[in-house]
Design an enzyme around this catalytic site. Structure first.
Site, PDB file in Angstrom:
ATOM      1  N   LYS A   1     -29.910 -41.448   8.881  1.00  0.00           N
ATOM      2  CA  LYS A   1     -29.396 -40.483   9.989  1.00  0.00           C
ATOM      3  C   LYS A   1     -29.552 -41.359  11.060  1.00  0.00           C
ATOM      4  CE  LYS A   1     -30.857 -36.079  12.097  1.00  0.00           C
ATOM      5  NZ  LYS A   1     -31.811 -34.950  11.955  1.00  0.00           N
ATOM      6  N   SER A  42     -29.128 -30.906  11.890  1.00  0.00           N
ATOM      7  CA  SER A  42     -28.632 -31.921  12.403  1.00  0.00           C
ATOM      8  C   SER A  42     -28.313 -33.174  11.776  1.00  0.00           C
ATOM      9  CB  SER A  42     -29.365 -32.439  13.620  1.00  0.00           C
ATOM     10  OG  SER A  42     -30.745 -32.811  13.393  1.00  0.00           O
ATOM     11  N   SER A  91     -33.360 -28.941  10.003  1.00  0.00           N
ATOM     12  CA  SER A  91     -32.503 -29.872   9.919  1.00  0.00           C
ATOM     13  C   SER A  91     -32.100 -30.565   8.720  1.00  0.00           C
ATOM     14  CB  SER A  91     -32.290 -31.003  11.108  1.00  0.00           C
ATOM     15  OG  SER A  91     -31.975 -30.323  12.203  1.00  0.00           O
TER      16      SER A  91
END
Length: 506
Positions: free
Chosen positions: A152, A229, A253
């Site tokens: 990420k 996310s 997330s």
């Protein structure tokens, strides 16, 4: 065109379809497909079944790149049925192939089935910011030998800046000299870094729709959002371009994209995995976590990232938390009850002396917002207009929260966290991960905010408690995946993953 002569009107219909694609004429494109629940359209992102599903996908996709049909082959199969195979040559380079089954209805030719092979692309920029083969090689050997990781875009990766899902932030970032602790642990265990994956801006969203870089695909439901996310990491794992998605979970997330895409996802005990080298959002809630396609890989990522003597506390007895179950959609509740069966006892937050879901969600919102403002507020103020509308609005709302409410929430937060942890000392909460399947790509901002509010009511318990929570792909609702969730006491991370099969069979 070669082969047998095309039936009358077919090539004209094909030309009209291409013009509609070029101008993104949604009404004409809708009319070009047979209006039937069995109409098909497939591409590298999945198969759509039914005119409505195809229409919804097209409405959220936007137009296609400028192209010309440079070869068309037609084979008449019956008086009112023909196969068309065409080569598309794109103005910007590259070619693709489309195969269509056309049917004549009341004198009009329409597409009954289509398969599209797009032009090759270096990589999907909605999923990846940077990609390599590998991007970073392993530094050691161990339980993750041969595994690839999608990191990420919040973690420090050696030689690369952190972008946080925002182009302006990326331009001002400098390449990292060393790997974030969570990245270094995976490298030392034998994994390589495949690439840096997209994220919602500063991880302050749950849909996966990035206004700067687009929306990564949901490999399980092509017409739905991927969940955020940690959206890029999840999509990379679902597509098979990475075996492990390294993400974060502040308010869901990891758990949300895992549920939406039919993956395993673990939010670890708060503070269990070292967050050094991770760009924070709200430090009291931020946790390291992983997304995988199976439980074994998830356990190996966990074992590689924490010392042997922690994260191995035993779990207590399973209970269905009725507050979470009642917060789910009716179809999700039905699927969950069928999976769990009648023998698992139930309890409620009130019976345990804990605040209700709405209060937990509000506590998370206020404290998270205050911490996010403290971390990023100065940068945002110095870069007006740099954020997308949705995330920008969320930061603005957080900064405008009444000071007395924030102060009260900050004071109450540690008390509630301690109470939640005590309640889970000898039990495990079972519930659906989220209210239902992923919302549609075409959903408007109002609908997405409604889903976010309902979702954070369900994810807030583990976030406020700072507790481990695993989402497993055990439910199917209306043909789409929905996760089943186990939430336990501190450091029960490993036991939670291994307990899924006992209490939530797929």
């Amino acid at each position: 065109m070669s082969g047998p002569d095309a039936p009358a009107g077919l090539l004209e219909a094909l030309d009209a379809y291409e013009r509609a694609l070029a101008t993104d004429d949604l009404a004409a494109l809708d009319d070009a497909f047979v209006r039937s629940p069995t109409t098909l359209r497939g591409d590298d992102r999945g198969l759509l079944v039914g005119h409505d599903a195809i229409s919804a996908f097209r409405g959220a996709r936007g137009g296609v790149a400028s192209r010309t049909l440079t070869r068309v082959e037609v084979r008449a199969l019956a008086d009112d049925l023909a196969l068309v195979v065409a080569v598309s040559t794109f103005d910007a380079g590259g070619s693709g192939l489309q195969t269509q089954l056309w049917r004549r209805q009341d004198g009009t030719w329409r597409i009954e089935a289509a398969h599209v092979t797009g032009r090759p692309r270096a990589f999907d920029t909605t999923v990846w910011r940077v990609l390599g083969d590998p991007l970073v090689a392993p530094t050691g050997t161990g339980p993750l030998d041969g595994e690839t990781v999608a990191v990420k875009d919040l973690y420090a990766v050696p030689g690369h800046p952190v972008g946080a899902g925002n182009p302006t932030y990326l331009r001002e970032s400098v390449p990292a000299a060393t790997a974030a602790a969570a990245v270094a642990a995976l490298l030392a265990a034998g994994a390589s870094i495949r690439g840096i994956a997209r994220t919602d801006e500063f991880a302050y969203a749950l849909t996966g729709r990035n206004e700067h870089h687009g929306t990564p695909p949901n490999g399980a439901v092509p017409t739905a959002v991927p969940g955020g996310s940690s959206s890029g990491s999840a999509s990379a794992v679902r597509s098979g371009t990475a075996g492990i998605g390294l993400g974060t979970d502040t308010a869901g997330s990891i758990r949300v994209p895992a549920s939406y895409q039919g993956l395993w996802g673990l939010r670890t005990t708060h503070g269990l995995v070292d967050r050094a080298g991770l760009l924070p959002l709200a430090p009291s809630f931020d946790t390291v976590g992983w997304l995988t396609r199976d439980a074994d890989t998830l356990l190996r990522a966990l074992d590689a990232s924490v010392p042997d003597d922690i994260a191995r506390q035993p779990v207590g007895d399973p209970v269905v938390l009725t507050d979470l179950l009642d917060a789910a959609d009716p179809a999700t509740r039905e699927a969950f009850r069928a999976a769990v069966g009648p023998d698992v006892p139930e309890t409620s937050l009130a019976a345990l002396g804990l605040p209700g879901l709405d209060e937990l969600r509000e506590l998370l919102r206020l404290v998270q917002g205050a911490e996010a403002t403290a971390v990023h507020g100065d940068w945002i103020a110095a870069h007006p207009g740099a954020l997308g509308a949705v995330v920008g609005g969320r930061f603005a709302a957080a900064a405008a929260a009444p000071a007395d409410q924030v102060a009260a929430a900050r004071e109450r937060f540690p008390v509630v966290r301690a109470a939640i942890r005590e309640a889970l000392h000898d039990r495990v909460f079972l519930a659906p991960t989220v209210p239902g399947p992923a919302p549609a790509l075409a959903a408007d901002a109002v609908e997405l905010e409604r889903v976010r509010t309902a979702t954070t009511a369900m994810t807030a318990l583990a976030s406020v408690g700072g507790l481990p929570s695993v989402s497993a792909p055990v439910l199917t609702v209306d043909g789409a995946p929905v996760g089943g969730c186990l939430t336990g006491g501190p450091d029960t991370d490993r036991a939670l993953v291994t307990a899924v099969g006992r209490w939530l069979p797929a």
